[in-house]
Design a protein around this motif. Sequence first.
Motif, mmCIF file in Angstrom:
data_model
loop_
_atom_site.group_PDB
_atom_site.id
_atom_site.type_symbol
_atom_site.label_atom_id
_atom_site.label_comp_id
_atom_site.label_asym_id
_atom_site.label_seq_id
_atom_site.Cartn_x
_atom_site.Cartn_y
_atom_site.Cartn_z
ATOM 1 N N PHE A 137 0.831 -1.208 0.000
ATOM 2 C CA PHE A 137 0.000 0.000 0.000
ATOM 3 C C PHE A 137 0.863 1.255 0.000
ATOM 4 O O PHE A 137 0.533 2.249 -0.649
ATOM 5 N N LEU A 138 1.972 1.222 0.739
ATOM 6 C CA LEU A 138 2.853 2.398 0.805
ATOM 7 C C LEU A 138 3.469 2.707 -0.556
ATOM 8 O O LEU A 138 3.510 3.861 -0.977
ATOM 9 N N VAL A 139 3.951 1.679 -1.266
ATOM 10 C CA VAL A 139 4.604 1.981 -2.547
ATOM 11 C C VAL A 139 3.595 2.320 -3.641
ATOM 12 O O VAL A 139 3.951 2.936 -4.637
ATOM 13 N N HIS A 140 2.341 1.930 -3.440
ATOM 14 C CA HIS A 140 1.331 2.245 -4.454
ATOM 15 C C HIS A 140 0.533 3.504 -4.109
ATOM 16 O O HIS A 140 -0.430 3.836 -4.799
ATOM 17 N N GLY A 141 0.913 4.173 -3.047
ATOM 18 C CA GLY A 141 0.244 5.423 -2.705
ATOM 19 C C GLY A 141 -1.234 5.264 -2.422
ATOM 20 O O GLY A 141 -2.067 6.075 -2.850
ATOM 21 N N ALA A 142 -1.591 4.205 -1.679
ATOM 22 C CA ALA A 142 -2.997 3.972 -1.347
ATOM 23 C C ALA A 142 -3.497 5.051 -0.403
ATOM 24 O O ALA A 142 -2.719 5.752 0.234
ATOM 25 N N ARG A 143 -4.825 5.212 -0.336
ATOM 26 C CA ARG A 143 -5.387 6.064 0.702
ATOM 27 C C ARG A 143 -6.565 5.369 1.367
ATOM 28 O O ARG A 143 -7.238 4.531 0.762
ATOM 29 N N VAL A 144 -6.754 5.717 2.620
ATOM 30 C CA VAL A 144 -7.724 5.025 3.450
ATOM 31 C C VAL A 144 -8.940 5.921 3.626
ATOM 32 O O VAL A 144 -8.807 7.086 4.005
ATOM 33 N N LYS A 145 -10.120 5.368 3.327
ATOM 34 C CA LYS A 145 -11.349 6.135 3.530
ATOM 35 C C LYS A 145 -11.881 5.828 4.931
ATOM 36 O O LYS A 145 -12.269 4.690 5.214
ATOM 37 N N ALA A 146 -11.829 6.836 5.787
ATOM 38 C CA ALA A 146 -12.315 6.667 7.154
ATOM 39 C C ALA A 146 -13.643 7.385 7.275
ATOM 40 O O ALA A 146 -13.825 8.471 6.723
ATOM 41 N N MET A 147 -14.583 6.762 7.995
ATOM 42 C CA MET A 147 -15.896 7.393 8.138
ATOM 43 C C MET A 147 -16.326 7.483 9.589
ATOM 44 O O MET A 147 -16.033 6.606 10.402
ATOM 45 N N SER A 148 -16.992 8.578 9.901
ATOM 46 C CA SER A 148 -17.674 8.689 11.182
ATOM 47 C C SER A 148 -19.062 9.224 10.861
ATOM 48 O O SER A 148 -19.384 9.464 9.690
ATOM 49 N N GLU A 149 -19.863 9.444 11.882
ATOM 50 C CA GLU A 149 -21.196 9.983 11.636
ATOM 51 C C GLU A 149 -21.139 11.331 10.930
ATOM 52 O O GLU A 149 -22.053 11.719 10.230
ATOM 53 N N LYS A 150 -20.027 12.042 11.160
ATOM 54 C CA LYS A 150 -19.902 13.375 10.578
ATOM 55 C C LYS A 150 -19.572 13.344 9.093
ATOM 56 O O LYS A 150 -19.645 14.363 8.419
ATOM 57 N N GLY A 151 -19.117 12.192 8.594
ATOM 58 C CA GLY A 151 -18.797 12.113 7.181
ATOM 59 C C GLY A 151 -17.521 11.330 6.934
ATOM 60 O O GLY A 151 -17.005 10.665 7.824
ATOM 61 N N ALA A 152 -17.021 11.449 5.687
ATOM 62 C CA ALA A 152 -15.848 10.666 5.295
ATOM 63 C C ALA A 152 -14.630 11.560 5.141
ATOM 64 O O ALA A 152 -14.753 12.745 4.846
ATOM 65 N N SER B 133 0.475 8.577 6.149
ATOM 66 C CA SER B 133 0.240 9.140 7.475
ATOM 67 C C SER B 133 -0.776 8.335 8.291
ATOM 68 O O SER B 133 -1.241 8.769 9.339
ATOM 69 N N PHE B 134 -1.112 7.136 7.810
ATOM 70 C CA PHE B 134 -2.101 6.317 8.521
ATOM 71 C C PHE B 134 -1.501 5.605 9.733
ATOM 72 O O PHE B 134 -2.109 5.518 10.794
ATOM 73 N N PHE B 135 -0.282 5.098 9.552
ATOM 74 C CA PHE B 135 0.369 4.370 10.650
ATOM 75 C C PHE B 135 1.087 5.357 11.563
ATOM 76 O O PHE B 135 1.847 6.207 11.103
ATOM 77 N N ILE B 136 0.845 5.241 12.877
ATOM 78 C CA ILE B 136 1.439 6.176 13.828
ATOM 79 C C ILE B 136 2.503 5.485 14.682
ATOM 80 O O ILE B 136 3.611 5.989 14.856
ATOM 81 N N ALA B 137 2.154 4.331 15.205
ATOM 82 C CA ALA B 137 3.050 3.586 16.099
ATOM 83 C C ALA B 137 2.537 2.147 16.138
ATOM 84 O O ALA B 137 1.485 1.863 15.566
ATOM 85 N N PRO B 138 3.269 1.236 16.809
ATOM 86 C CA PRO B 138 2.756 -0.139 16.855
ATOM 87 C C PRO B 138 1.329 -0.173 17.412
ATOM 88 O O PRO B 138 1.075 0.323 18.513
ATOM 89 N N GLY B 139 0.389 -0.700 16.649
ATOM 90 C CA GLY B 139 -0.997 -0.793 17.091
ATOM 91 C C GLY B 139 -1.760 0.515 17.048
ATOM 92 O O GLY B 139 -2.914 0.577 17.458
ATOM 93 N N LYS B 140 -1.140 1.580 16.583
ATOM 94 C CA LYS B 140 -1.815 2.878 16.598
ATOM 95 C C LYS B 140 -1.906 3.472 15.201
ATOM 96 O O LYS B 140 -0.918 3.551 14.476
#
Lengths: 154, 302
Positions: B140-155, B162-169
């Motif tokens: 995913f990193l080399v292909h420049g993927a992006r993650v669609k995250a949703m909450s009640e407020k929208g997507a 910038s999705f991975f922050i730390a182990p498990g985070k």
Amino acid sequence: MIIKFRLDGRDVSVEVEPNELLLNVLRDKLGVKAPKYSCGIGECGACTVLLDGEPVLSCLTLAVDANGREVTTASGIKGEEAEMLMKAFAEEGAVQCGFCTPGMFVMSYALLHEKKRPTEEEIREYLRGNLCRCTGYVNIVRGIEKVVEMGGKK
Amino acid sequence: MMSSLNRMNTRIIPFSFSYHEPTSLEEALSLLSKLGADGKILAGGTDLIVKMKARQAEPRHIINIKKIKELRYITVDEDKIRIGALATWRDLEKSSHIISRIPSLLDAASVMGGVQIRNMATIAGNICNASPAADSAPPFLVHGARVKAMSEKGARFVPIDSFFIAPGKTALMPEEMVVEIEIPLPPPSSSSAFLKLARTSMDLAKVSAAAYLKVDGGTIEEARVALGAVAPKPIRAPSVEKELIGKPATEETFKNASKHVVKDISPIDDIRSTASYRKKTSPYLVTDALLTALSRIGGEKR
């Protein structure tokens, strides 16, 4: 909560807590002892069952997740092909201590349903999530190959 | 994660929780917004249930999203591939006609776990678990993927970098869930590869690497390299990438560039390997990934 599902060809209903695992409910509450507890973390395949026909690990599946679905353990796999597999396992010495056998059996059955004539490589690939603590892999693979040679499913 | 294996009771989940089984995305998002950090999404369960058995995760509410059938898909649009939150690794293998456009991801699918794990585990779960060794992360990193995250407020879309922050985070907010992963369709004259070093192929990686190359007339036009299990999170290797772009696509270039990977990684000793082994092997793994990617350009992709 009470869950209902199809287990090895019969309808069952059982009261479970959300934190109960399918493996423990099968073994301790429903008396189906074919799936085995071994590693508990998805490394060994001894607890493999078919959930709606697909092999999954019952030690990592919540019992509530089986609600309304179809669970097949090694005990519930019947028919000509199952007989052939059992006979081939016996003849080739594929069963040593027997602990991994229900998992191996479920996987062998699932494999033969997916691929009519798997190669040795494909058999080993398909079984790679199942550990045999006696390390008797060669005989297990031979057992499956024997069924393939005999033409597998009619 | 499994270091205390022999002292751990892996037979049961040793605490109670409330169980929720939403049948629509709206219902799931509303539950998440109500429960916040007390709620945890359950999909395949192959990471979460293990963590719960070990009390490494002790959620008070489990939100099982498996009944939200519309989240299980792998499709291709004009310019991107979209992987729904419930698509499993087996789904990925079975969609090889689509995923062959992203060869490194197919490589990862073929070495991720056994059949049972691949039947259960979702791709989205693999990134949400945020293991530094996650098999899907380097592709995913080399292909420049992006993650669609949703909450009640929208997507919102989070670039995988910038999705991975730390182990498990991850960068997800407590009230958000991943609904989709998008991968841009790569241009012609490009390809990618993923390799990992592990005890057995279904085991977690000691070191993993993915490489993406776009080559024009023998010159490297674009290069992206990413590694797993050599830092607190899956990482890109900018020092290597810098040494590749504009150079001839040859083994010599790859070997010289790969040496620079030690500047980008910060491996540790753990149960699977040592920092020293990881430092020594990383350059070779990167070189091999680059060579494999190059061999796929122009010829058959896989």
